[in-house]
Design a protein around this motif. Sequence first.
Motif, PDB file in Angstrom:
ATOM      1  N   ASP A 298       0.786  -1.230   0.000  1.00  0.00           N
ATOM      2  CA  ASP A 298       0.000   0.000   0.000  1.00  0.00           C
ATOM      3  C   ASP A 298       0.820   1.283   0.000  1.00  0.00           C
ATOM      4  N   ALA A 299       2.017   1.254   0.581  1.00  0.00           N
ATOM      5  CA  ALA A 299       2.783   2.496   0.720  1.00  0.00           C
ATOM      6  C   ALA A 299       4.258   2.172   0.900  1.00  0.00           C
ATOM      7  N   ILE A 300       5.080   3.190   0.705  1.00  0.00           N
ATOM      8  CA  ILE A 300       6.519   3.089   0.958  1.00  0.00           C
ATOM      9  C   ILE A 300       6.897   4.128   2.007  1.00  0.00           C
ATOM     10  N   GLU A 301       7.625   3.710   3.019  1.00  0.00           N
ATOM     11  CA  GLU A 301       8.154   4.650   3.997  1.00  0.00           C
ATOM     12  C   GLU A 301       9.392   5.301   3.366  1.00  0.00           C
ATOM     13  N   VAL A 302       9.209   6.488   2.827  1.00  0.00           N
ATOM     14  CA  VAL A 302      10.298   7.154   2.112  1.00  0.00           C
ATOM     15  C   VAL A 302      11.178   7.986   3.042  1.00  0.00           C
ATOM     16  N   TRP A 303      10.746   8.144   4.293  1.00  0.00           N
ATOM     17  CA  TRP A 303      11.514   8.933   5.255  1.00  0.00           C
ATOM     18  C   TRP A 303      11.443   8.216   6.580  1.00  0.00           C
ATOM     19  N   MET A 341       0.282   5.482  -5.349  1.00  0.00           N
ATOM     20  CA  MET A 341       0.894   4.947  -4.141  1.00  0.00           C
ATOM     21  C   MET A 341       1.329   6.075  -3.216  1.00  0.00           C
ATOM     22  N   PRO A 342       0.927   6.045  -1.954  1.00  0.00           N
ATOM     23  CA  PRO A 342       1.354   7.086  -1.013  1.00  0.00           C
ATOM     24  C   PRO A 342       2.729   6.817  -0.424  1.00  0.00           C
ATOM     25  N   ALA A 343       3.333   7.893   0.078  1.00  0.00           N
ATOM     26  CA  ALA A 343       4.583   7.825   0.821  1.00  0.00           C
ATOM     27  C   ALA A 343       4.302   8.193   2.266  1.00  0.00           C
ATOM     28  N   LEU A 344       5.076   7.612   3.190  1.00  0.00           N
ATOM     29  CA  LEU A 344       4.923   7.900   4.615  1.00  0.00           C
ATOM     30  C   LEU A 344       6.264   8.303   5.213  1.00  0.00           C
ATOM     31  N   ALA A 345       6.193   9.058   6.304  1.00  0.00           N
ATOM     32  CA  ALA A 345       7.365   9.399   7.100  1.00  0.00           C
ATOM     33  C   ALA A 345       7.101   8.992   8.532  1.00  0.00           C
ATOM     34  N   GLY A 346       7.998   8.205   9.113  1.00  0.00           N
ATOM     35  CA  GLY A 346       7.858   7.778  10.499  1.00  0.00           C
ATOM     36  C   GLY A 346       9.188   7.837  11.212  1.00  0.00           C
ATOM     37  N   SER A 347       9.151   8.142  12.489  1.00  0.00           N
ATOM     38  CA  SER A 347      10.401   8.299  13.231  1.00  0.00           C
ATOM     39  C   SER A 347      11.126   6.982  13.441  1.00  0.00           C
ATOM     40  N   ASP A 348      10.388   5.865  13.487  1.00  0.00           N
ATOM     41  CA  ASP A 348      10.985   4.596  13.899  1.00  0.00           C
ATOM     42  C   ASP A 348      11.595   4.770  15.290  1.00  0.00           C
ATOM     43  N   GLY A 349      10.934   5.588  16.102  1.00  0.00           N
ATOM     44  CA  GLY A 349      11.468   5.936  17.407  1.00  0.00           C
ATOM     45  C   GLY A 349      11.479   4.759  18.362  1.00  0.00           C
ATOM     46  N   HIS A 350      12.628   4.554  19.005  1.00  0.00           N
ATOM     47  CA  HIS A 350      12.780   3.515  20.017  1.00  0.00           C
ATOM     48  C   HIS A 350      12.990   4.101  21.406  1.00  0.00           C
ATOM     49  N   ASP A 351      13.356   5.378  21.476  1.00  0.00           N
ATOM     50  CA  ASP A 351      13.692   5.997  22.753  1.00  0.00           C
ATOM     51  C   ASP A 351      13.161   7.426  22.757  1.00  0.00           C
ATOM     52  N   ILE A 352      12.208   7.708  23.622  1.00  0.00           N
ATOM     53  CA  ILE A 352      11.609   9.042  23.643  1.00  0.00           C
ATOM     54  C   ILE A 352      12.566  10.100  24.177  1.00  0.00           C
ATOM     55  N   TYR A 353      13.687   9.657  24.754  1.00  0.00           N
ATOM     56  CA  TYR A 353      14.675  10.598  25.285  1.00  0.00           C
ATOM     57  C   TYR A 353      15.870  10.798  24.353  1.00  0.00           C
ATOM     58  N   GLY A 354      15.892  10.101  23.230  1.00  0.00           N
ATOM     59  CA  GLY A 354      16.886  10.372  22.205  1.00  0.00           C
ATOM     60  C   GLY A 354      18.279   9.845  22.454  1.00  0.00           C
ATOM     61  N   THR A 355      18.631   9.558  23.691  1.00  0.00           N
ATOM     62  CA  THR A 355      20.009   9.190  23.983  1.00  0.00           C
ATOM     63  C   THR A 355      20.381   7.805  23.450  1.00  0.00           C
ATOM     64  N   GLU A 387      -7.392   5.944   8.446  1.00  0.00           N
ATOM     65  CA  GLU A 387      -7.012   4.839   7.559  1.00  0.00           C
ATOM     66  C   GLU A 387      -7.212   5.226   6.095  1.00  0.00           C
ATOM     67  N   LYS A 388      -8.329   5.849   5.795  1.00  0.00           N
ATOM     68  CA  LYS A 388      -8.608   6.265   4.418  1.00  0.00           C
ATOM     69  C   LYS A 388      -7.600   7.298   3.941  1.00  0.00           C
ATOM     70  N   SER A 389      -7.288   8.253   4.816  1.00  0.00           N
ATOM     71  CA  SER A 389      -6.349   9.309   4.461  1.00  0.00           C
ATOM     72  C   SER A 389      -4.962   8.745   4.178  1.00  0.00           C
ATOM     73  N   LEU A 390      -4.482   7.840   5.043  1.00  0.00           N
ATOM     74  CA  LEU A 390      -3.166   7.254   4.845  1.00  0.00           C
ATOM     75  C   LEU A 390      -3.111   6.405   3.580  1.00  0.00           C
ATOM     76  N   LYS A 391      -4.156   5.630   3.350  1.00  0.00           N
ATOM     77  CA  LYS A 391      -4.164   4.741   2.184  1.00  0.00           C
ATOM     78  C   LYS A 391      -4.233   5.517   0.878  1.00  0.00           C
ATOM     79  N   ASN A 392      -4.915   6.658   0.874  1.00  0.00           N
ATOM     80  CA  ASN A 392      -5.048   7.466  -0.342  1.00  0.00           C
ATOM     81  C   ASN A 392      -3.882   8.434  -0.542  1.00  0.00           C
ATOM     82  N   GLY A 393      -3.057   8.611   0.486  1.00  0.00           N
ATOM     83  CA  GLY A 393      -1.965   9.567   0.354  1.00  0.00           C
ATOM     84  C   GLY A 393      -2.415  11.003   0.518  1.00  0.00           C
ATOM     85  N   GLN A 394      -3.433  11.238   1.317  1.00  0.00           N
ATOM     86  CA  GLN A 394      -3.888  12.609   1.592  1.00  0.00           C
ATOM     87  C   GLN A 394      -3.032  13.167   2.716  1.00  0.00           C
TER      88      GLN A 394
END
Length: 542
Positions: A298-303, A341-355, A387-394
């Motif tokens: 459905d999408a590619i995480e481009v960031w 096809m939409p693109a997504l950006a996600g932090s892939d965050g594992h630590d909310i404190y950044g260290t 869900e609709k917004s993410l799937k459509n790339g809005q």
Amino acid sequence: MKKSILKKSAYLILFALLAVSFSGIISFADAAVNIPKSSRQTIHGRILDGQGHPLVAQVQVWYEPITDVVPAFGPQKSTGRTDNLIAMTYSNENGFYDVEVPADTLLLIITHGPEWELIHKVFVIGRNQFDGLQYNVRLKQLYNLKKLGWYGGDPHSHTLHSDGYQYPSALAKAMQAVGLSWGILTDHNSISGGEEWHSTKSGHFLPILGNEISTEASDKAAENGYGHMNQTFITALNGTHPDDANIWARAVFDGQEDVQRMIDATHGQGGIITINHPFQSWDWAGRFKSWGLVKDFDAIEVWNGDPPHSLTTSTWDSSKININTWAVQAWFEYLNAGNRMPALAGSDGHDIYGTQAYPKGKFYWTTTIGNPRTYTQCRKLNKQNLEKSLKNGQSFLTSGFGPLLLIKAGKKTPGEIVKVGEDGILKLKCEVLANQPLLKTDDGLRIIINGQIVKRLATGTDLTFKTDVPLKIMKDSWIVAEAFGKWPMYAITNAIYVDYPPYGDWENPVWQNPVHAQEWNKFKAHPAITIPDGPSSWKDSE
């Protein structure tokens, strides 16, 4: 008289003995004071909004100036600074924050996301300064995108239910502190944190449960894993062995056919499947290796986490590449093949404190929650509309530092189809909104059609930039815009699809893999780079 002299002498002797006894604490010669090891130097204060109400916000502390760093991991032992980030914390529900700092010159950054004022404050902390420095602020809200139907969120995050460092409730609080309205929990091959995650739902925050299918290869497979894929809006855990007690053994794949089964199983639940960090270089198992061999994702995480794709090479990756650049180009190739096809950006965050985050580099960036993020367009924020917004790339994608980037062709926004007449004339409205001065450059805003830059527009040092861009498009096409600010400000929109007569080609396109897609499955292979580097880089952080 003698008694008085003897008494006085006794006091003097006693005082001398006490002075000797406490010589490790007080020296009369230099008045040095013993400092307990537990004593801390702090910056503290209270964060309020423009109306004087307490605000939960993120507080970052960096060394100033930042310098080159050495790897904190790997065979080479660190002999210098491993990170320019000193600490990260969050103000509480009453707006109070406290952060421990070393004696040095420091930069304090306070943020509640790109819609709010961004605070930069330099402090010089002395070696024996232990009373704490108080710094109170009022953050102004500069923009309210919710009134326009835009909601920021993070579609890729982790907790201690896989390899993250915090629990789901802490993650939800951190997301709200950086101005997010929704978040998706995507622990590796696990949904065990779902009950706690769903409990964080409120009128200000929408939690969605997903999971990151993290594949490993079986002894039948030639490859070391088949990549990572986020499944969202699902009702049950998928995998080849979803009930295995070891979460890392739940997606052992024999080949690309297992990848396709995973895609189909996700759709069978009515969910969305996204290809994560597809060109990840430091972990071969995390790299997608089914280009051109599967369909219907459905999408590619481009960031993903790292700094934006505006630089092709990097100093933070041992392979000297920017995986996000390659991911953007792969997305362009799928759009050019005729896929919506939409693109997504996600932090892939594992630590909310950044260290515990990466990358480590000479720039103000760390992989933490909401950096980067995806803004979605919904009339009302709820699970179905999201869900609709993410799937459509809005949506559009931006960093935690902004800017906000809005485009419109006629009445159509990203993810929608705009029809043009036979003359092909189209006007694109563009608006860039920032919380710090934009970059003075001739290349601050780019209009990209079918993977090629067709317009470069100059920006100044204002906080906002608006323009109407005339375009002439004589065939079915797609339009994307990207905006640059001072590093690491960057944003890119999803595509507006242009339907040229005869109409209807973009309505229900048939899946098409790009011609050369299978070539990308080789290690360090990637699509051709058609978009040059941006006008700003990490060196601008100096």
